[in-house]
Design a protein around this motif. Structure first.
Motif, PDB file in Angstrom:
ATOM      1  N   GLU A 169     -24.865  10.006  46.726  1.00 21.75           N
ATOM      2  CA  GLU A 169     -25.003  10.055  45.270  1.00 21.75           C
ATOM      3  C   GLU A 169     -25.018   8.669  44.625  1.00 21.75           C
ATOM      4  N   ASN A 170     -24.441   7.659  45.292  1.00 28.10           N
ATOM      5  CA  ASN A 170     -24.478   6.272  44.794  1.00 28.10           C
ATOM      6  C   ASN A 170     -24.002   6.148  43.344  1.00 28.10           C
ATOM      7  N   ASN A 171     -22.787   6.614  43.107  1.00 26.89           N
ATOM      8  CA  ASN A 171     -22.246   6.561  41.744  1.00 26.89           C
ATOM      9  C   ASN A 171     -21.196   5.458  41.571  1.00 26.89           C
ATOM     10  N   GLY A 172     -21.184   4.527  42.509  1.00 28.90           N
ATOM     11  CA  GLY A 172     -20.240   3.418  42.417  1.00 28.90           C
ATOM     12  C   GLY A 172     -18.953   3.625  43.183  1.00 28.90           C
ATOM     13  N   THR A 173     -18.698   4.866  43.625  1.00 27.02           N
ATOM     14  CA  THR A 173     -17.512   5.171  44.426  1.00 27.02           C
ATOM     15  C   THR A 173     -17.940   5.511  45.845  1.00 27.02           C
ATOM     16  N   MET A 174     -17.347   4.844  46.825  1.00 29.88           N
ATOM     17  CA  MET A 174     -17.664   5.119  48.222  1.00 29.88           C
ATOM     18  C   MET A 174     -16.991   6.429  48.630  1.00 29.88           C
ATOM     19  N   LYS A 175     -17.794   7.423  48.975  1.00 30.71           N
ATOM     20  CA  LYS A 175     -17.268   8.736  49.313  1.00 30.71           C
ATOM     21  C   LYS A 175     -17.208   8.905  50.831  1.00 30.71           C
ATOM     22  N   PHE A 176     -15.992   8.847  51.373  1.00 23.83           N
ATOM     23  CA  PHE A 176     -15.767   9.170  52.776  1.00 23.83           C
ATOM     24  C   PHE A 176     -15.520  10.674  52.886  1.00 23.83           C
ATOM     25  N   ILE A 177     -15.859  11.248  54.046  1.00 26.58           N
ATOM     26  CA  ILE A 177     -15.684  12.688  54.226  1.00 26.58           C
ATOM     27  C   ILE A 177     -15.185  12.991  55.629  1.00 26.58           C
ATOM     28  N   PHE A 178     -14.320  14.001  55.712  1.00 22.89           N
ATOM     29  CA  PHE A 178     -13.871  14.564  56.988  1.00 22.89           C
ATOM     30  C   PHE A 178     -14.125  16.060  56.947  1.00 22.89           C
ATOM     31  N   VAL A 179     -14.608  16.612  58.056  1.00 17.11           N
ATOM     32  CA  VAL A 179     -14.830  18.055  58.164  1.00 17.11           C
ATOM     33  C   VAL A 179     -14.172  18.538  59.445  1.00 17.11           C
ATOM     34  N   GLY A 180     -13.267  19.513  59.335  1.00 17.95           N
ATOM     35  CA  GLY A 180     -12.659  20.052  60.542  1.00 17.95           C
ATOM     36  C   GLY A 180     -11.333  20.734  60.263  1.00 17.95           C
ATOM     37  N   ARG A 181     -10.767  21.289  61.318  1.00 21.17           N
ATOM     38  CA  ARG A 181      -9.477  21.959  61.225  1.00 21.17           C
ATOM     39  C   ARG A 181      -8.383  20.907  61.142  1.00 21.17           C
ATOM     40  N   LEU A 182      -7.420  21.117  60.264  1.00 19.42           N
ATOM     41  CA  LEU A 182      -6.389  20.116  60.022  1.00 19.42           C
ATOM     42  C   LEU A 182      -5.214  20.313  60.967  1.00 19.42           C
ATOM     43  N   THR A 183      -5.340  19.680  62.129  1.00 20.72           N
ATOM     44  CA  THR A 183      -4.277  19.624  63.127  1.00 20.72           C
ATOM     45  C   THR A 183      -4.086  18.162  63.520  1.00 20.72           C
ATOM     46  N   LYS A 184      -2.972  17.862  64.158  1.00 20.34           N
ATOM     47  CA  LYS A 184      -2.652  16.468  64.487  1.00 20.34           C
ATOM     48  C   LYS A 184      -3.708  15.823  65.367  1.00 20.34           C
ATOM     49  N   ILE A 185      -4.334  16.600  66.277  1.00 17.50           N
ATOM     50  CA  ILE A 185      -5.306  15.997  67.199  1.00 17.50           C
ATOM     51  C   ILE A 185      -6.568  15.526  66.479  1.00 17.50           C
ATOM     52  N   LYS A 186      -6.747  15.931  65.226  1.00 17.05           N
ATOM     53  CA  LYS A 186      -7.926  15.485  64.475  1.00 17.05           C
ATOM     54  C   LYS A 186      -7.733  14.098  63.860  1.00 17.05           C
ATOM     55  N   GLY A 187      -6.492  13.609  63.822  1.00 17.84           N
ATOM     56  CA  GLY A 187      -6.247  12.224  63.425  1.00 17.84           C
ATOM     57  C   GLY A 187      -6.401  11.905  61.954  1.00 17.84           C
ATOM     58  N   VAL A 188      -6.412  12.910  61.086  1.00 18.13           N
ATOM     59  CA  VAL A 188      -6.593  12.648  59.656  1.00 18.13           C
ATOM     60  C   VAL A 188      -5.433  11.825  59.091  1.00 18.13           C
ATOM     61  N   HIS A 189      -4.238  12.017  59.619  1.00 19.96           N
ATOM     62  CA  HIS A 189      -3.082  11.236  59.157  1.00 19.96           C
ATOM     63  C   HIS A 189      -3.305   9.734  59.371  1.00 19.96           C
ATOM     64  N   THR A 190      -3.985   9.376  60.460  1.00 22.23           N
ATOM     65  CA  THR A 190      -4.274   7.973  60.726  1.00 22.23           C
ATOM     66  C   THR A 190      -5.188   7.399  59.642  1.00 22.23           C
ATOM     67  N   VAL A 191      -6.213   8.166  59.269  1.00 20.69           N
ATOM     68  CA  VAL A 191      -7.162   7.694  58.261  1.00 20.69           C
ATOM     69  C   VAL A 191      -6.508   7.556  56.891  1.00 20.69           C
ATOM     70  N   ILE A 192      -5.687   8.528  56.505  1.00 20.23           N
ATOM     71  CA  ILE A 192      -5.008   8.435  55.206  1.00 20.23           C
ATOM     72  C   ILE A 192      -4.111   7.193  55.174  1.00 20.23           C
ATOM     73  N   SER A 193      -3.383   6.960  56.260  1.00 17.56           N
ATOM     74  CA  SER A 193      -2.530   5.763  56.336  1.00 17.56           C
ATOM     75  C   SER A 193      -3.374   4.494  56.271  1.00 17.56           C
ATOM     76  N   ALA A 194      -4.520   4.497  56.950  1.00 23.57           N
ATOM     77  CA  ALA A 194      -5.394   3.316  56.941  1.00 23.57           C
ATOM     78  C   ALA A 194      -5.967   3.060  55.557  1.00 23.57           C
ATOM     79  N   LEU A 195      -6.399   4.104  54.882  1.00 24.55           N
ATOM     80  CA  LEU A 195      -6.969   3.951  53.535  1.00 24.55           C
ATOM     81  C   LEU A 195      -5.946   3.377  52.555  1.00 24.55           C
ATOM     82  N   SER A 196      -4.692   3.705  52.766  1.00 19.57           N
ATOM     83  CA  SER A 196      -3.650   3.192  51.864  1.00 19.57           C
ATOM     84  C   SER A 196      -3.429   1.692  52.033  1.00 19.57           C
ATOM     85  N   GLN A 197      -3.957   1.118  53.116  1.00 24.21           N
ATOM     86  CA  GLN A 197      -3.726  -0.302  53.401  1.00 24.21           C
ATOM     87  C   GLN A 197      -4.901  -1.199  53.028  1.00 24.21           C
TER      88      GLN A 197
END
Length: 343
Positions: A169-197
């Motif tokens: 959409e190129n609206n000035g905000t970089m849109k990252f996306i994740f698609v999948g079942r939310l379990t620990k093996i999917k590693g979403v917690h790692t990405v949220i922690s990384a984005l905060s840094q």
């Protein structure tokens, strides 16, 4: 000579969101479209309505209790005889036990699809007893080397074809996306922690999916102060349109059998940042991949992408089409069913 159509029974724990569930629904619909009679057996779920042609039989095939497994096997054996099934196909560990016992009771051959790098324990013992074992990637086959029956093969999981093409959409905000079942093996917690840094703040992270880790991830985003940028959308029936309108797909899995969401994203054409794990290496052999669970490495990769658009998708990806995969499985059904016991 034209081959006779088969009566096929697909067995999985449930029909809720997940890669295995989507795979079984798509495969079952394909087999029905080829003229086969398909019976899907599960404990039920929201994807029942996605079955177009196959019959769904609701049975308790998800409990790990040994008595429940035995009872389910007896009930399933009755269904097998009633439906005159010619081939059983189990898609998870508990259904593997049930298919193995039911095969013993009915004489009908059975196939097991190993779709993950399972822990090496008694839960995967039935793999050795299958008439044929299908591994969805070479990574899975190598991981299960001590549990393979004589008859085994690799049939790479194939992502369904899509007409969606990457158009952010190129609206000035970089849109990252994740698609999948939310379990620990999917590693979403790692990405949220990384984005905060990271030092940039012109980003948003859309999470499409549901699962047992969702509350923990919501809490983490609040604790790290990024809850206004991390948006949980829950289960989305058709995620490809969302992927096509986003800027970059994040694939931080710790382990995967075959990364179908990644393959789907590559078909769409969206840039990806992905974990350095064996099954991803099969899809992106020349990719610049990121150490799983390494928050600092993910933060650096995300910052680099925001400033240079450099991502993991380099060289020629190795992806399997769904049609090719389904055709190979259909051929295998014929091969295995020809060896079934007859009265």
């Amino acid at each position: 000579m034209e081959l006779n159509k088969l009566v096929i029974m697909e067995i999985l724990p449930e029909l809720d969101m997940g890669g295995v569930e989507d795979h079984v629904v798509d495969l079952s619909n394909y087999m029905a479209s080829q003229g086969h009679e398909v019976i899907v057996v599960s404990s039920g779920g929201r994807l029942e309505s996605e079955l177009d042609g196959p019959l769904h039989v609701k049975l308790p095939v998800s409990s790990k209790n040994p008595l429940s497994i035995l009872a389910a096997s007896i009930r399933l054996s009755r269904e097998i005889k009633k439906r005159k099934c010619q081939i059983l196909h189990a898609h998870s560990r508990v259904p593997g036990y049930i298919a193995w016992i039911s095969s013993k009771l009915t004489g009908i051959p059975w196939i097991y699809s190993a779709q993950a790098c399972y822990s090496h324990n008694i839960g995967i013992y039935p793999l050795k007893k299958a008439d044929y074992l299908v591994c969805v990637s070479n990574a899975v086959k190598e991981h299960l080397a001590g549990y393979l029956p004589e008859n085994n093969c690799v049939i790479l999981d194939g992502a369904p074809e899509t007409d969606e093409r990457w158009k952010p959409e190129n609206n000035g905000t970089m849109k990252f996306i994740f698609v999948g079942r939310l379990t620990k093996i999917k590693g979403v917690h790692t990405v949220i922690s990384a984005l905060s840094q990271i030092k940039y703040d012109n980003w948003r992270f859309d999470i499409l999916g549901d699962g047992p880790q969702i509350k923990e991830l919501e809490k983490l985003s609040y604790e790290l102060g990024v809850n206004d940028k991390v948006v949980f959308h829950g289960y989305i029936k058709e995620p490809n349109g969302w992927i096509a309108k986003s800027d970059c797909l994040l694939f931080p899995s710790i382990t995967e059998g075959m990364p179908l969401t990644l393959s789907q994203a590559i078909q769409i054409g969206i840039p990806v940042l992905a974990s350095d794990i064996p099954s991803v290496r099969e899809v992106l052999p020349d990719g610049e991949l990121i150490a799983p669970e390494d928050v600092r490495a993910w933060a650096e990769a995300i910052e680099k992408y925001l400033s240079t658009r450099r991502h993991s998708y380099n060289g020629s990806p190795q992806i399997q089409t769904f049609a090719k995969m389904a055709g190979m499985i259909e051929d295998l059904y014929y091969k295995v069913s020809m060896g079934q016991k007859t009265d």
